[in-house]
Scaffold this active site. Structure first.
Site, PDB file in Angstrom:
ATOM      1  N   HIS A   1       1.046  -1.178  -0.562  1.00  0.00           N
ATOM      2  CA  HIS A   1      -0.494  -0.435   0.083  1.00  0.00           C
ATOM      3  C   HIS A   1       0.942   1.289  -0.157  1.00  0.00           C
ATOM      4  O   HIS A   1       0.360   2.022  -0.620  1.00  0.00           O
ATOM      5  CB  HIS A   1      -0.771   0.494   1.200  1.00  0.00           C
ATOM      6  CG  HIS A   1      -1.725  -1.065   1.429  1.00  0.00           C
ATOM      7  ND1 HIS A   1      -1.513  -1.464   2.514  1.00  0.00           N
ATOM      8  CD2 HIS A   1      -3.322  -1.797   0.348  1.00  0.00           C
ATOM      9  CE1 HIS A   1      -2.661  -2.612   2.194  1.00  0.00           C
ATOM     10  NE2 HIS A   1      -3.335  -2.248   0.677  1.00  0.00           N
TER      11      HIS A   1
ATOM     12  N   LYS B   1     -17.822  -6.612   6.891  1.00  0.00           N
ATOM     13  CA  LYS B   1     -16.465  -6.610   6.727  1.00  0.00           C
ATOM     14  C   LYS B   1     -16.137  -6.635   8.113  1.00  0.00           C
ATOM     15  O   LYS B   1     -16.789  -5.895   9.029  1.00  0.00           O
ATOM     16  CB  LYS B   1     -15.089  -6.121   6.546  1.00  0.00           C
ATOM     17  CG  LYS B   1     -15.130  -6.900   4.972  1.00  0.00           C
ATOM     18  CD  LYS B   1     -14.043  -6.329   4.313  1.00  0.00           C
ATOM     19  CE  LYS B   1     -14.384  -6.554   2.970  1.00  0.00           C
ATOM     20  NZ  LYS B   1     -12.410  -6.244   2.267  1.00  0.00           N
TER      21      LYS B   1
ATOM     22  N   ARG C   1      -2.249  -5.912  -8.412  1.00  0.00           N
ATOM     23  CA  ARG C   1      -1.339  -7.245  -8.094  1.00  0.00           C
ATOM     24  C   ARG C   1      -0.919  -8.011  -9.660  1.00  0.00           C
ATOM     25  O   ARG C   1       0.235  -8.837  -9.355  1.00  0.00           O
ATOM     26  CB  ARG C   1      -1.403  -8.375  -6.803  1.00  0.00           C
ATOM     27  CG  ARG C   1      -1.341  -7.376  -5.639  1.00  0.00           C
ATOM     28  CD  ARG C   1      -1.427  -7.411  -4.716  1.00  0.00           C
ATOM     29  NE  ARG C   1      -2.728  -8.317  -4.993  1.00  0.00           N
ATOM     30  CZ  ARG C   1      -3.929  -8.445  -3.627  1.00  0.00           C
ATOM     31  NH1 ARG C   1      -3.262  -8.912  -2.445  1.00  0.00           N
ATOM     32  NH2 ARG C   1      -4.914  -8.544  -3.856  1.00  0.00           N
TER      33      ARG C   1
ATOM     34  N   SER D   1      -3.086  -7.521   3.019  1.00  0.00           N
ATOM     35  CA  SER D   1      -3.435  -7.275   4.312  1.00  0.00           C
ATOM     36  C   SER D   1      -3.971  -8.945   5.120  1.00  0.00           C
ATOM     37  O   SER D   1      -3.171  -8.737   6.375  1.00  0.00           O
ATOM     38  CB  SER D   1      -4.610  -6.608   4.240  1.00  0.00           C
ATOM     39  OG  SER D   1      -3.759  -5.265   4.139  1.00  0.00           O
TER      40      SER D   1
END
Length: 169
Positions: free
Chosen positions: A27, A51, A100, A138
């Site tokens: 990040h 979440k 990514r 993460s």
């Protein structure tokens, strides 16, 4: 022609939205690179009620403020609305998204197309993650930290300390 000229002459604001639970070196790589491209970069923590994050919104905001101090044009904020609505509220021009992998790209392309449909004024740019962080997420960081693994090369020292504090046994 006038609209394009006026748009080009005003300061450009980008928003890098995400959960940042926790913020990783991947990040930070995107933040550093995006901060060079825009007059103002808002790192915006999405408050997603569906979440169950490890860190509260307040903790994530504080960690982000700490690790983004080197970039004076970076602002840290949170929101709990559609990203395009947040963009309007902040006069944002561009959504920054890190990619990514091909899998990320497919999801991000769908999201960018949806955002474009909802608000044609807002553009999305994709920044390829530095290859040394292409595996990093993460979720992976949280799992390694949970089991006491070494995360010193995955997150900033302040984030590592916060994770260790969360996982005291």
């Amino acid at each position: 022609m006038t609209d394009n000229y006026e748009h080009a002459c005003r300061p450009r604001t980008a928003v890098y939205p995400g959960s940042f639970d926790p913020v990783t070196l991947g990040h930070l790589d995107i933040i550093q690179r995006a901060a060079k491209q825009f007059d103002k970069l808002i790192v915006a923590v999405l408050n997603n009620s569906s979440k169950k994050p490890l860190f509260s919104i307040e903790e994530r905001l504080e960690l982000l403020r700490t690790v983004t101090k080197p970039w004076p044009n970076v602002e840290v904020d949170s929101f709990s609305d559609l990203t395009v609505n947040y963009m309007d509220a902040k006069n944002g021009d561009v959504i920054v998204r890190g990619v990514r992998s091909v899998t990320d790209f497919e999801y991000e392309l769908q999201l960018a197309s949806t955002n474009q449909k909802l608000n044609p004024r807002v553009e999305t740019i994709f920044m390829m993650t530095n290859p040394k962080y292409s595996y990093l997420s993460s979720s992976i960081v949280k799992e390694i930290a949970h089991y006491g693994g070494d995360i010193s090369e995955l997150v900033a020292p302040e984030v590592e300390a916060a994770l260790r504090n969360k996982h005291k046994r």
